[in-house]
Design a protein around this motif. Structure first.
Motif, mmCIF file in Angstrom:
data_model
loop_
_atom_site.group_PDB
_atom_site.id
_atom_site.type_symbol
_atom_site.label_atom_id
_atom_site.label_comp_id
_atom_site.label_asym_id
_atom_site.label_seq_id
_atom_site.Cartn_x
_atom_site.Cartn_y
_atom_site.Cartn_z
ATOM 1 N N LEU A 69 -14.205 7.177 5.398
ATOM 2 C CA LEU A 69 -14.015 5.953 5.659
ATOM 3 C C LEU A 69 -12.285 5.753 5.650
ATOM 4 C CD1 LEU A 69 -16.884 4.291 3.933
ATOM 5 C CD2 LEU A 69 -16.165 3.790 6.179
ATOM 6 N N ALA A 70 -11.673 6.450 4.531
ATOM 7 C CA ALA A 70 -10.506 6.127 4.562
ATOM 8 C C ALA A 70 -9.504 6.829 5.673
ATOM 9 C CB ALA A 70 -9.844 7.420 3.279
ATOM 10 N N ASP A 71 -10.113 7.715 6.351
ATOM 11 C CA ASP A 71 -9.649 8.415 7.687
ATOM 12 C C ASP A 71 -9.859 7.418 8.918
ATOM 13 O OD1 ASP A 71 -8.888 10.573 6.394
ATOM 14 O OD2 ASP A 71 -10.509 11.850 7.218
ATOM 15 N N ALA A 72 -10.996 6.662 8.926
ATOM 16 C CA ALA A 72 -11.270 5.851 9.995
ATOM 17 C C ALA A 72 -10.687 4.518 9.793
ATOM 18 C CB ALA A 72 -12.792 5.757 9.853
ATOM 19 N N LEU A 73 -10.262 4.033 8.602
ATOM 20 C CA LEU A 73 -9.328 2.795 8.334
ATOM 21 C C LEU A 73 -7.760 3.342 8.402
ATOM 22 C CD1 LEU A 73 -11.339 1.402 5.486
ATOM 23 C CD2 LEU A 73 -11.172 0.312 7.799
ATOM 24 N N SER A 74 -7.389 4.712 8.604
ATOM 25 C CA SER A 74 -6.146 4.977 8.666
ATOM 26 C C SER A 74 -5.379 4.636 7.379
ATOM 27 C CB SER A 74 -5.378 4.502 9.812
ATOM 28 O OG SER A 74 -5.843 4.886 11.034
ATOM 29 N N LEU A 75 -6.098 4.587 6.163
ATOM 30 C CA LEU A 75 -5.408 4.134 5.006
ATOM 31 C C LEU A 75 -4.332 5.016 4.668
ATOM 32 C CD1 LEU A 75 -8.583 3.557 2.649
ATOM 33 C CD2 LEU A 75 -7.469 2.011 4.195
ATOM 34 N N ASP A 76 -3.242 4.319 3.906
ATOM 35 C CA ASP A 76 -2.238 5.149 3.494
ATOM 36 C C ASP A 76 -2.312 5.791 1.976
ATOM 37 O OD1 ASP A 76 -1.822 3.100 1.819
ATOM 38 O OD2 ASP A 76 -0.237 2.130 2.915
ATOM 39 N N ALA A 77 -1.515 6.182 1.596
ATOM 40 C CA ALA A 77 -1.819 7.104 0.053
ATOM 41 C C ALA A 77 -2.071 5.975 -1.038
ATOM 42 C CB ALA A 77 -0.479 7.724 -0.070
ATOM 43 N N THR A 78 -1.403 4.953 -0.980
ATOM 44 C CA THR A 78 -1.709 4.027 -2.032
ATOM 45 C C THR A 78 -2.994 3.539 -1.811
ATOM 46 O OG1 THR A 78 0.535 3.483 -2.275
ATOM 47 C CG2 THR A 78 -1.119 1.658 -2.906
ATOM 48 N N GLU A 79 -3.511 2.998 -0.458
ATOM 49 C CA GLU A 79 -4.741 2.582 -0.179
ATOM 50 C C GLU A 79 -5.915 3.465 -0.456
ATOM 51 O OE1 GLU A 79 -3.717 -0.582 3.082
ATOM 52 O OE2 GLU A 79 -3.800 1.205 3.779
ATOM 53 N N HIS A 215 -8.920 -6.695 -2.975
ATOM 54 C CA HIS A 215 -8.739 -5.331 -2.932
ATOM 55 C C HIS A 215 -7.798 -4.607 -1.890
ATOM 56 C CE1 HIS A 215 -11.888 -5.457 -6.014
ATOM 57 N NE2 HIS A 215 -12.755 -5.948 -5.173
ATOM 58 N N LEU A 216 -7.161 -5.649 -1.312
ATOM 59 C CA LEU A 216 -6.068 -4.992 -0.514
ATOM 60 C C LEU A 216 -4.713 -4.994 -0.991
ATOM 61 C CD1 LEU A 216 -7.015 -6.833 3.073
ATOM 62 C CD2 LEU A 216 -7.379 -4.328 2.461
ATOM 63 N N PRO A 217 -3.917 -4.075 -1.020
ATOM 64 C CA PRO A 217 -2.623 -3.853 -1.440
ATOM 65 C C PRO A 217 -1.449 -4.784 -0.781
ATOM 66 C CG PRO A 217 -3.335 -1.629 -1.224
ATOM 67 C CD PRO A 217 -4.393 -2.504 -0.685
ATOM 68 N N PRO A 218 -1.216 -5.753 -1.699
ATOM 69 C CA PRO A 218 -0.177 -6.772 -1.026
ATOM 70 C C PRO A 218 1.094 -6.073 -0.559
ATOM 71 C CG PRO A 218 0.017 -7.056 -3.459
ATOM 72 C CD PRO A 218 -1.313 -6.113 -2.960
ATOM 73 N N SER A 219 1.563 -6.658 0.335
ATOM 74 C CA SER A 219 2.704 -6.196 1.002
ATOM 75 C C SER A 219 3.864 -6.780 -0.046
ATOM 76 C CB SER A 219 3.324 -6.812 2.200
ATOM 77 O OG SER A 219 3.256 -8.464 2.045
ATOM 78 N N ARG A 220 5.047 -5.815 -0.059
ATOM 79 C CA ARG A 220 6.022 -6.028 -1.253
ATOM 80 C C ARG A 220 7.212 -6.633 -0.335
ATOM 81 N NH1 ARG A 220 3.724 -5.571 -6.225
ATOM 82 N NH2 ARG A 220 2.162 -4.065 -6.121
ATOM 83 N N ILE A 221 7.568 -7.787 -0.949
ATOM 84 C CA ILE A 221 8.741 -8.518 -0.451
ATOM 85 C C ILE A 221 9.711 -9.002 -1.340
ATOM 86 C CG2 ILE A 221 7.233 -9.550 1.487
ATOM 87 C CD1 ILE A 221 7.211 -12.001 -0.129
#
Length: 279
Positions: A69-79, A215-221
């Motif tokens: 699932l991580a591969d299928a969603l193209s998650l980055d390291a944090t995700e 559960h989604l990492p928010p963008s950092r601004i």
């Protein structure tokens, strides 16, 4: 009933545009984002199985399925790290039955010495629950007007959701609220995060509880503060994780523009302070 794992997968799927994965636009859809069938195909699992995971009817997918699932969603390291974490939470592997001991508020002497070297900059030591454990005089200078430091054991997460002043002080309150809620999942321990969230929820209300299932990492601004004396301040944030045994991080706020640097210098000329560790 949803689960942290199912909520994360569904939220991430909804955030993905099919075109970004090279999938054709199939026209009108009932929900935004990637179709469940497309994700199942990419992960090599059945649609029925993915549905059970998202709906919380399967709480123990294998590590191979989680990785797929991580591969299928193209998650980055944090995700990916967060996906593994919510999978453990969902399976019950991280949940204790008894109230956990509160995380240590002790800050190692060498970390306090590092803060001293950062003077008169704006920096503080925290954990992922939002406890402010130590800070520089520069941090106190900037945050004094917010009301955050008025309590004996200040907690940024509690302040954001329960102090009305926070909505004015943080120009991007929704962003800060998203960040603080997400950070709970990375707290000193799963048990401490669960207990903290359970205790905060009744007083923080739906603005807090509705974020718990994202559960989604928010963008950092950049962090924008509406300071009552010098108006808007903008900061870039560097977050430096301390050793895992500390379960703490050092956060340094750096002026994002010249106006902020000049405004902070004006504040320093108006007052003075010293490093304060909160124990």
């Amino acid at each position: 009933m949803g689960t942290p794992l199912g909520d994360f997968i569904r939220a991430k799927r909804d955030s993905i545009q099919p075109e970004s994965f090279g999938l054709p636009d199939r026209g009108r859809r009932r929900s935004p984002g990637l179709r469940r069938a497309d994700l199942a195909t990419r992960a090599g699992i059945s649609v029925e199985y993915l549905t059970r995971i998202e709906q919380g009817r399967d709480r123990n997918p294998s590590p191979a399925v989680i990785n797929a699932l991580a591969d299928a969603l193209s998650l980055d390291a944090t995700e990916r790290e967060h996906l593994r974490y919510v999978a453990k939470i969902t399976s019950g592997a991280c949940v204790g039955q008894r109230r956990p001991a509160p995380p240590s508020r002790h800050v190692r002497p060498t970390v306090l010495a590092t803060l001293q070297l950062l003077e008169p900059g704006v920096a503080f030591v925290t954990n992922r629950l939002g406890d402010v454990l130590a800070h520089t005089s520069g941090f106190e200078l900037v945050m004094r007007a917010s009301g955050l430091l008025e309590t004996r054991e200040p907690n940024l997460t509690r302040y954001v959701f329960t102090d009305p002043r926070a909505r004015t002080f943080f120009a991007d309150w929704d962003q800060v609220a998203d960040e603080q809620t997400f950070d709970l999942w990375l707290g000193p321990s799963a048990e401490s995060s669960e207990w903290f969230a359970a205790e905060l929820a009744p007083v923080a209300g739906k603005e807090f509880t509705r974020r718990l299932n994202r559960h989604l990492p928010p963008s950092r601004i950049p962090l924008r503060l509406n300071h009552p004396t010098v108006h808007e301040l903008q900061w870039q944030r560097e977050r430096l994780e301390l050793p895992r045994t500390d379960a703490q991080e050092l956060v340094v706020l750096l002026p994002a523009d010249e106006a902020t640097a000049q405004a902070t210098e004006r504040l320093r000329r108006q007052t003075s302070g010293t490093l304060r560790a909160i124990g």
